[in-house]
Design a protein around this motif. Structure first.
Motif, PDB file in Angstrom:
ATOM      1  N   SER A 599      39.385  47.517  21.687  1.00 18.98           N
ATOM      2  CA  SER A 599      40.323  46.742  22.494  1.00 18.98           C
ATOM      3  C   SER A 599      40.724  47.586  23.699  1.00 18.98           C
ATOM      4  O   SER A 599      40.479  48.793  23.732  1.00 18.98           O
ATOM      5  CB  SER A 599      41.580  46.400  21.678  1.00 18.98           C
ATOM      6  N   LYS A 600      41.324  46.941  24.651  1.00 13.71           N
ATOM      7  CA  LYS A 600      41.801  47.631  25.853  1.00 13.71           C
ATOM      8  C   LYS A 600      42.804  48.718  25.440  1.00 13.71           C
ATOM      9  O   LYS A 600      42.830  49.819  26.000  1.00 13.71           O
ATOM     10  CB  LYS A 600      42.463  46.582  26.756  1.00 13.71           C
ATOM     11  N   GLU A 601      43.589  48.365  24.461  1.00 10.98           N
ATOM     12  CA  GLU A 601      44.632  49.290  24.006  1.00 10.98           C
ATOM     13  C   GLU A 601      44.017  50.553  23.395  1.00 10.98           C
ATOM     14  O   GLU A 601      44.444  51.667  23.690  1.00 10.98           O
ATOM     15  CB  GLU A 601      45.467  48.555  22.955  1.00 10.98           C
ATOM     16  N   VAL A 602      43.012  50.356  22.559  1.00 12.10           N
ATOM     17  CA  VAL A 602      42.342  51.512  21.949  1.00 12.10           C
ATOM     18  C   VAL A 602      41.706  52.365  23.044  1.00 12.10           C
ATOM     19  O   VAL A 602      41.765  53.596  23.021  1.00 12.10           O
ATOM     20  CB  VAL A 602      41.257  51.065  20.934  1.00 12.10           C
ATOM     21  N   GLU A 603      41.126  51.673  24.025  1.00 12.36           N
ATOM     22  CA  GLU A 603      40.488  52.389  25.130  1.00 12.36           C
ATOM     23  C   GLU A 603      41.501  53.312  25.816  1.00 12.36           C
ATOM     24  O   GLU A 603      41.233  54.499  26.032  1.00 12.36           O
ATOM     25  CB  GLU A 603      39.943  51.341  26.110  1.00 12.36           C
ATOM     26  N   GLU A 604      42.665  52.772  26.119  1.00 11.30           N
ATOM     27  CA  GLU A 604      43.691  53.573  26.791  1.00 11.30           C
ATOM     28  C   GLU A 604      44.166  54.707  25.899  1.00 11.30           C
ATOM     29  O   GLU A 604      44.405  55.827  26.348  1.00 11.30           O
ATOM     30  CB  GLU A 604      44.882  52.679  27.209  1.00 11.30           C
ATOM     31  N   ARG A 605      44.277  54.402  24.634  1.00 12.67           N
ATOM     32  CA  ARG A 605      44.739  55.420  23.695  1.00 12.67           C
ATOM     33  C   ARG A 605      43.756  56.591  23.626  1.00 12.67           C
ATOM     34  O   ARG A 605      44.140  57.747  23.570  1.00 12.67           O
ATOM     35  CB  ARG A 605      44.932  54.804  22.310  1.00 12.67           C
ATOM     36  N   LEU A 606      42.482  56.248  23.642  1.00 14.20           N
ATOM     37  CA  LEU A 606      41.463  57.302  23.561  1.00 14.20           C
ATOM     38  C   LEU A 606      41.449  58.157  24.823  1.00 14.20           C
ATOM     39  O   LEU A 606      41.310  59.381  24.761  1.00 14.20           O
ATOM     40  CB  LEU A 606      40.081  56.698  23.309  1.00 14.20           C
ATOM     41  N   LYS A 607      41.609  57.503  25.957  1.00 16.81           N
ATOM     42  CA  LYS A 607      41.664  58.267  27.209  1.00 16.81           C
ATOM     43  C   LYS A 607      42.826  59.251  27.168  1.00 16.81           C
ATOM     44  O   LYS A 607      42.691  60.425  27.519  1.00 16.81           O
ATOM     45  CB  LYS A 607      41.828  57.321  28.400  1.00 16.81           C
ATOM     46  N   ALA A 608      43.970  58.731  26.720  1.00 21.01           N
ATOM     47  CA  ALA A 608      45.165  59.584  26.652  1.00 21.01           C
ATOM     48  C   ALA A 608      44.963  60.705  25.638  1.00 21.01           C
ATOM     49  O   ALA A 608      45.403  61.839  25.837  1.00 21.01           O
ATOM     50  CB  ALA A 608      46.375  58.729  26.267  1.00 21.01           C
ATOM     51  N   HIS A 609      44.273  60.390  24.584  1.00 15.37           N
ATOM     52  CA  HIS A 609      44.033  61.370  23.528  1.00 15.37           C
ATOM     53  C   HIS A 609      43.210  62.549  24.058  1.00 15.37           C
ATOM     54  O   HIS A 609      43.521  63.714  23.807  1.00 15.37           O
ATOM     55  CB  HIS A 609      43.304  60.680  22.368  1.00 15.37           C
TER      56      HIS A 609
END
Ligand code: 6R9
Length: 674
Positions: A599-609
């Motif tokens: 999901s878009k949310e997971v994508e953002e989370r991974l980038k931040a991670h």
């Protein structure tokens, strides 16, 4: 277990190198960057109980070998059986090395004959299980008998010393028998992975000018029959050098048998005489060639000779795996890969090991197949690849948990840098926290393991292959050839070692250009490497895979490790894509663990991670979810193809790809999303 993330922190200004894409003018400039790997500070000391029984107990071995490497290697060579002793240990006329000059031996004799003369005669050599579940156990005597007969059969087909024989077989005992039979009569085998296409097989046969092809009617993969012979037929339409084809009956599928050219293996064996005198090979006679493209470029026929290669594999199998007569050794590699040559056939068999060979997929019929095999056969030493470990992680711990893995006493890894997270999982869930993990760095070209812990004496750190083995002069250098004490650079091997490649088949110029262009008389493996304050080596993958983002070098491996440390990620492949501002930006292809949806949310989370784990500089600008990643048959991620997709280019050589659908799907997805 500590929170994995807490061992990562934003860089402390350690020195790392700058690697340019064009190898000819690579420059090293110390720059300040993040250095996540060096922050990995978990150390596992060898258990006293392991040390007390270890094959190598005395750390003095490193110093002794360094003082007199020739003597050190000579002592290992003496543990082989020679028909005639060498008169000179080494001749080094860079880039050409010769070892144990004047010595005469036979690799097959060392793997088989010498065992049947003693108490190993009736010891299980190969414990084989087919994918559908059938079992065959061959003692050393039985292998000896089959090998002798098949060697005679090859002779009856006109195969002589120095002729090339191509082997295109599944993981069945006949693959091992065929290789040993070639070695027995001095024929040069060229094993082509049974999953390769007709096209790939054709190219390799033609380059080697092989006279005979050994194949099977079919092989089993995930419950279906792969029509091996059909593919071989297609390949040899364009292989004028092939005079004979030998077919092993495996899957009983219908095939075309060409009268006069094609012969059944079992019929040849029936007719063959029982004893075949092993050829007295010169130490420097070729034992085999094996094609490698790594993950880049046109396949090269890597040449290995007899005495040095056998010395290298004998020594490393004994020391790194701490192999004992009572062990049950299982290296999951296919014989089509160098790991199958060195650590299924020649290393373990020269040591008289009992080993498991399995034909099929790890998830067939269920995802616990490997663990069931370990339980069933009491495997004690298990050697596999990070890509497999990441798949096991993705499938979940319930699979290994349901089996009794308590027979295991040592675990190995090979093929790619192992992410610290995967190392920890392997140690905990497969090794029950009890088994040393040996991460082994080496290449088709090096023939045997070069950098790895000696498990009784070397403390390990998850993600590091630790230090070069005794007798191996591997260092990290910068472009000028200066030694890097701590920090990053290129791995380099300064002195010859017995199992080093002797060339590229038929192409001495390419040999020099590929491996000795960078520094004078020093072997260049083309892998990046960092050294930490304790002198531990952290392999970073191929130099071609290192990215240059806004003037900072970031290894794809570091970003992948950061991604894999996120609880939702099973596997990832990272590449640099052209970016007008930064030079290169980071694109990450990510496979999620079961139970996690993209999901878009997971994508953002991974980038931040990633940004949190390594630093803002390493934040991927793109995250693409993929069910699967493009890999070679030996499980290495082919970042080159991902770069082709990202740059909108036609795909380069895809013949070594394990599943062509994966890359096509990704290409489509990428184009849709861009
Ligand atoms: C044995 C084998 C060689 C390349 C090598 C390197 C990578 C292998 C590794 C590793 C980090 C390890 N590689 N083992 N990288 N840690 N333990 O894999 O031979 O197929 O010729 O590949 O694989 O990049 O240069 P090969």
């Amino acid at each position: 277990m500590r929170d994995f993330l807490s061992s990562y922190s934003i860089g402390k200004g350690s020195i790392i190198i700058k690697l340019m894409k064009d190898n000819s003018n690579m420059k090293t400039e110390p720059i300040h960057t993040v250095d996540a790997l060096l922050e990995e500070n978990r150390v596992f000391k060898p258990e006293k109980s392991f040390l007390s029984q270890a094959n190598v107990k005395d750390a003095g071995i490193y110093k002794d070998a360094q003082k007199n490497p020739k003597k050190y290697w000579e002592n290992w060579a003496k543990k082989l059986d020679w028909f005639q002793k060498w008169n000179k240990i080494l001749e080094w006329k860079p880039p050409f090395a010769q070892w144990f000059i004047g010595g005469k031996l036979n690799a097959c004799y060392n793997c088989v004959d010498r065992h049947v003369k003693g108490p190993n005669k009736n010891k299980a050599a190969l414990i084989w299980e087919g994918e559908p579940g059938e079992q065959r156990i061959l003692t050393y005597w039985e292998v000896y008998r089959e090998v002798n007969k098949f060697a005679n059969a090859l002779k009856s087909l006109g195969v002589k010393k120095g002729d090339r024989v191509a082997i295109y077989l599944p993981m069945i005992p006949e693959a091992v028998i065929s290789m040993l039979a070639c070695a027995r009569i001095g024929a040069i085998h060229t094993v082509v992975f049974g999953g390769f296409s007709a096209e790939a097989l054709k190219d390799r046969i033609n380059d080697a000018q092989a006279k005979v092809l050994i194949t099977a009617d079919g092989s089993y993969r995930r419950g279906t029959v792969v029509p091996l012979k059909n593919m071989a037929d297609k390949a040899i339409e364009n292989c004028p050098s092939i005079h004979h084809v030998v077919i092993v009956r495996r899957a009983n599928n219908e095939i075309h048998v060409k009268e006069g050219r094609d012969h059944w293996f079992h019929r040849l064996i029936q007719k063959a005489k029982h004893y075949c005198e092993p050829e007295k090979m010169d130490s420097e006679d070729i034992l085999f060639t094996l094609y490698t493209s790594g993950t880049t470029g046109k396949p090269k026929g890597i040449v290995h000779t007899t005495g040095g290669y056998m010395t290298g594999v004998l020594a490393t199998t004994n020391m790194v795996f701490d192999l004992k007569p009572e062990d049950v050794f299982w290296c999951t590699a296919d014989v089509g890969w160098v790991t199958g040559h060195s650590y299924v056939v020649y290393g373990p068999m020269a040591n008289g090991a009992t080993q498991v060979i399995y034909e099929g997929a790890p998830d067939w019929p269920e995802r616990d197949r490997f663990w069931k095999l370990i339980e069933k056969y009491g495997v004690t030493i298990f050697y596999t690849a990070p890509t497999a470990i990441r798949a096991f992680m993705k499938w979940g711990v319930e699979w290994p948990k349901s089996c009794n893995l308590s027979s295991l006493r040592l675990l190995g890894s090979v093929g790619e840098p192992i992410n610290p997270e995967a190392w920890m999982w392997y140690h905990k869930h497969i090794g029950g926290g009890q088994c040393p993990v040996v991460d082994t760095w080496w290449q088709t070209e090096t023939g045997s393991i070069m950098i790895a812990p000696l498990p009784g004496i070397m403390p390990t750190k998850p993600g590091s292959a630790t230090k070069p083995l005794p007798g191996i002069d591997a260092v990290v250098l910068n472009d000028e050839g200066e030694k890097v004490k701590t920090g990053g650079g290129y791995l380099a091997i300064r002195k010859p070692w017995p199992s080093m490649l002797r060339g590229i088949y038929g192409d001495p110029e390419r040999f020099k250009k590929t491996y000795f262009r960078k520094w004078k008389d020093i072997y260049f493996p083309a892998d990046g490497c960092k050294i930490d304050d304790d002198g531990y080596y952290w392999l970073l993958g191929r130099v071609d895979d290192i990215m240059l983002v806004a003037g900072h070098n970031i290894s794809t491996m570091e970003v992948e490790s950061a991604l894999v440390s996120h609880h939702s990620v099973a596997e990832s492949a990272v590449i640099g894509i052209t970016d007008d501002v930064k030079g290169q930006a980071i694109a990450a292809f990510v496979t999620l663990k079961e139970g996690h949806a993209p999901s878009k949310e997971v994508e953002e989370r991974l980038k931040a991670h990633v940004a949190h784990a390594i630093g803002a500089i390493a934040r991927p600008s793109k995250v693409l979810f993929a069910e699967d990643l493009p890999k070679t048959r030996s499980g290495k991620i082919m970042r080159r193809l991902l770069r082709d997709i990202a740059e909108g280019r036609a795909l380069g050589d895809v013949t070594t790809l394990s599943d062509a659908n994966v890359i096509e799907k990704l290409k489509k997805r990428y184009e849709e999303e861009s």
